[in-house]
Design an enzyme around this catalytic site. Structure first.
Site, PDB file in Angstrom:
ATOM      1  N   ASP A   1      35.246  40.677  51.627  1.00  0.00           N
ATOM      2  CA  ASP A   1      35.099  39.966  50.326  1.00  0.00           C
ATOM      3  C   ASP A   1      36.640  40.046  49.645  1.00  0.00           C
ATOM      4  O   ASP A   1      36.734  39.302  48.462  1.00  0.00           O
ATOM      5  CB  ASP A   1      34.058  41.787  49.130  1.00  0.00           C
ATOM      6  CG  ASP A   1      35.710  42.266  49.194  1.00  0.00           C
ATOM      7  OD1 ASP A   1      35.996  42.965  50.519  1.00  0.00           O
ATOM      8  OD2 ASP A   1      35.550  43.060  48.118  1.00  0.00           O
ATOM      9  N   GLU A   2      37.571  39.779  50.134  1.00  0.00           N
ATOM     10  CA  GLU A   2      38.664  39.447  50.069  1.00  0.00           C
ATOM     11  C   GLU A   2      39.409  38.449  52.086  1.00  0.00           C
ATOM     12  O   GLU A   2      39.102  38.079  52.679  1.00  0.00           O
ATOM     13  CB  GLU A   2      39.523  40.482  50.228  1.00  0.00           C
ATOM     14  CG  GLU A   2      40.735  39.874  49.413  1.00  0.00           C
ATOM     15  CD  GLU A   2      41.410  41.295  48.581  1.00  0.00           C
ATOM     16  OE1 GLU A   2      42.358  41.648  47.584  1.00  0.00           O
ATOM     17  OE2 GLU A   2      40.935  42.852  49.346  1.00  0.00           O
TER      18      GLU A   2
END
Length: 349
Positions: free
Chosen positions: A94-95
């Protein structure tokens, strides 16, 4: 991404939207992997025990993790990144860091690029993302947390040092709780305090990290965006609803973990020579047992060594988690092609 795992569950389960929710564990045991923003209002956060989370919020919703679904959405998000640049360094599902100095759209504004990417992510997945924009990775990461959820922030070169001087030391990316407490014991509570200490002092107190702390508070961080990161290990693990008591139970529950490791090996094409068995006991103490082979292990060898490690010595306590890992992998830096890092020119107005 904002509260990624929890947001995916609320996306797929409309009845959970707007309600306090965590991914992982249950009211009786386990650990919180992610907490929705509604749950965070109750003081719930990732890595908290599920029992404590349930105590803080009796009506808390517990959702089982679905990593295949998270990976599916992560892939869609990454495709959007590659519309703008090939210099993408994923940190997790998610990053990621993106170097957009030179970008495929020919856009001059990184702020505009960040906004477009966030809008496309929302349109394609239904999820909210936040972004940070700056001239190095350290500052971009800090900026990404400033206006969460569903926001973005920019730290310009001329603003960096003043911003960092006022920043609480616990908010510095890469300074964890233990290091922050050590710094606070030395009278370092914010960037201004950190800046007053010499490189010699910081190196004496923090070793090699001292130079890093000396630089970052001055807005200096020379780490490049690395589009290909070398994998150091491959692993899978499982936390059980009930503690495992007998070796038979442990063997039975170890096999699905072994199958998952093999699935990941086959998908990635990776081989390794070191097999590690991870044991977390009922009292949360950890033990790791490892064996390194002369040749890369095949499927049968991995299972045989896993059993050998399990039976290597007595299991002294009930087991709540088992994990298997493979390291000493057949990946070298020579096998990975790194994109050329782009230089960032700044011009005086």
């Amino acid at each position: 991404m904002d509260a990624f795992y929890a947001s995916v569950e609320q996306l797929d389960h409309p009845e959970w939207r707007g309600k306090p929710l965590v991914v992982g564990g249950n009211a009786a045991r386990g650990v919180v992997a992610a907490a929705s923003y509604e749950a965070r209002k109750f003081g719930i956060h990732s890595a908290m025990s599920s029992v404590l989370a349930a105590r803080k919020c009796p009506h808390l919703i517990f959702a089982r993790h679905r990593f295949d679904r998270y990976k599916e959405l992560s892939s869609q998000i990454r495709e959007i990144f590659y519309e703008y640049t090939d210099l993408v360094e994923p940190l997790s599902l998610d990053e990621a860091f993106l170097d957009v100095t030179e970008n495929k759209k020919g856009l001059k504004s990184a702020i505009l690029i960040a906004r477009q990417i966030r809008e496309k992510i929302k349109e394609k997945t239904g999820l909210n993302a936040s972004a940070g924009v700056s001239y190095n990775k350290f500052l971009a990461k800090i900026a990404s947390d400033l206006n969460k959820p569903n926001g973005q922030a920019v730290i310009l070169p001329e603003e960096a040092e003043d911003f960092l001087e006022k920043l609480p030391i616990g908010k510095f990316f890469g300074i964890g709780k233990v290091t922050a407490e050590k710094m606070q014991s030395l009278g370092i509570h914010n960037g201004q305090d950190l800046k007053e200490f010499s490189l010699q002092f910081l190196t004496k107190k923090f070793g090699k990290s001292g130079l890093h702390y000396f630089n970052i508070v001055r807005g200096i961080h020379l780490s490049e965006v690395q589009p290909n990161r070398i994998r150091k290990s491959l692993s899978a693990e499982n936390t059980f609803e009930k503690d495992l008591i007998s070796l038979d139970e442990m063997e039975e529950n170890l096999y699905p973990i072994f199958e998952e490791v093999i699935r990941r090996i086959e998908k990635s094409g990776i081989k390794g020579r070191t097999i590690s068995l991870k044991l977390k006991y009922a009292d949360f103490t950890l033990q790791t047992r490892s064996k390194t082979l002369e040749q890369y292990a095949d499927t049968d060898q991995i299972w045989q060594v896993s059993l050998e490690l399990l039976h290597q010595e007595e299991i002294p306590k009930p087991v709540r988690l088992l994990g298997l890992g493979l390291s000493n992998l057949n990946i070298t830096e020579e096998q990975v092609h790194f994109g050329e890092q782009l230089k960032i020119p700044f011009h005086n107005k």
